[in-house]
Design an enzyme around this catalytic site. Structure first.
Site, PDB file in Angstrom:
ATOM      1  N   HIS A   1      -7.653   1.564  -0.615  1.00 57.85           N
ATOM      2  CA  HIS A   1      -7.763   2.657  -1.405  1.00 57.85           C
ATOM      3  C   HIS A   1      -7.989   2.510  -3.078  1.00 57.85           C
ATOM      4  O   HIS A   1      -7.701   1.609  -3.852  1.00 57.85           O
ATOM      5  CB  HIS A   1      -6.524   3.457  -1.280  1.00 57.85           C
ATOM      6  CG  HIS A   1      -5.234   2.613  -1.812  1.00 57.85           C
ATOM      7  ND1 HIS A   1      -4.865   2.717  -2.914  1.00 57.85           N
ATOM      8  CD2 HIS A   1      -4.270   1.814  -1.061  1.00 57.85           C
ATOM      9  CE1 HIS A   1      -3.709   2.050  -3.126  1.00 57.85           C
ATOM     10  NE2 HIS A   1      -3.476   1.361  -1.921  1.00 57.85           N
ATOM     11  N   ASP A   2      -8.877   3.501  -3.554  1.00 53.43           N
ATOM     12  CA  ASP A   2      -8.981   3.623  -4.842  1.00 53.43           C
ATOM     13  C   ASP A   2      -9.697   2.301  -5.382  1.00 53.43           C
ATOM     14  O   ASP A   2      -9.732   2.191  -6.962  1.00 53.43           O
ATOM     15  CB  ASP A   2      -7.505   3.805  -5.524  1.00 53.43           C
ATOM     16  CG  ASP A   2      -6.888   5.027  -5.214  1.00 53.43           C
ATOM     17  OD1 ASP A   2      -7.293   6.311  -5.458  1.00 53.43           O
ATOM     18  OD2 ASP A   2      -5.980   4.639  -4.464  1.00 53.43           O
TER      19      ASP A   2
ATOM     20  N   GLY B 153      -5.537  -2.388  -3.480  1.00 63.48           N
ATOM     21  CA  GLY B 153      -5.790  -0.955  -4.063  1.00 63.48           C
ATOM     22  C   GLY B 153      -6.359  -1.175  -5.291  1.00 63.48           C
ATOM     23  O   GLY B 153      -5.785  -2.175  -6.057  1.00 63.48           O
TER      24      GLY B 153
END
Length: 268
Positions: free
Chosen positions: A121-122, A139
């Site tokens: 994520h991200d 992440g």
């Protein structure tokens, strides 16, 4: 103009460009967008707010858009955006962003994500990046254009990998790697510049030569790293390759720098 196998489950709300192909037993969710000419082979799951650019290729058992591996995630409307002509091989996983990050995971154009690689994520991945088999990004990692991450390498959350850097196979990267740098080991140390990569990309020989001089000055044992960075900027700031390294190191980061064995790990 699309070619969808009879066994594929494609939500009617999904947006499919011209000449998209979707193979057997795929699942395509309602908020998915597939660009013109994209090919999705069999047994692929693409869900969430996931957008693929034109002429991407997704191979069997890839999973794009499922919830991130973050216990604080609570179904926020985050996204994944993947650029044109990116190749996503078998068992690749890419997770959407989170509220605590950018609410978005981004992968550039022309990337090559080999078998079993993972983008959490991200993350923000540039153009023409290669993740070799089972390379993993935690992440909030950023990876610059043209970087190569070797097989079974793992990158700690919030680490930045600079443009055209090279990460050796089975390396654990816990600190920022400068643009054009080479890092290897667990935990990895900087082991020089990616000279072969620079030559392959066609950078002028004079610029590469000056970058090598800047690198030697930057990681000498005289003064502090930030003092040496100022000296490098005054001497080589006009060199576009050195300039990219300077700007990278002057940008605020959550992590320290990956440095050679003979240089103490600097504090920010």
């Amino acid at each position: 103009m699309t070619n969808i196998h009879a066994t594929a489950l494609v939500d009617p709300s999904a947006k499919l460009g011209a000449n998209v192909e979707i193979g057997p037993f795929c699942v395509i969710g309602p908020d998915v967008e597939l660009g013109e000419g994209t090919i999705v082979h069999s047994h692929v799951v693409i869900t969430g707010r996931t957008t693929l650019g034109a002429e991407c290729k997704v191979f069997p058992f890839a999973c794009l858009g499922k919830a991130p591996q973050d216990i604080k995630f609570h179904d926020e409307p985050s996204t994944i955006t993947i650029g044109a002509k990116t190749i996503i091989r078998e068992h690749v996983t890419i997770n959407p962003g989170t509220e605590r990050g950018h609410m978005a995971t981004k992968v550039g154009s022309g990337c090559f994500l080999m078998i079993g690689s993972h983008i959490a994520h991200d993350c923000e991945v540039g153009n023409n990046v290669t993740l070799v088999n089972a390379a993993t990004l935690a992440g909030h990692v950023s990876v610059g254009d043209g970087a190569i991450l070797g097989g079974l390498s793992a990158v700690h959350q919030f680490v930045r990998i600079g443009a055209y850097a090279f990460i050796g196979g089975m390396s654990g990267i816990g600190a920022d790697v400068i643009p054009f740098g080479m890092a290897i080991g667990n935990r990895a140390n900087l082991c020089g510049l990616n000279i072969i990569g620079l030559k392959r990309k066609g950078f002028p020989r004079e610029q590469i030569h000056e970058l090598r001089q800047a690198y030697r000055m930057l990681f000498s044992n005289e003064g502090t790293l930030m003092e040496r960075l100022e000296d490098v900027e005054s001497m080589f700031g006009a060199n576009p390759l050195a300039r990219e390294v300077i700007d990278f190191m002057k940008t605020e980061s959550e992590r320290s720098f990956c440095v050679p064995n003979n240089v103490a790990t600097p504090n920010r």
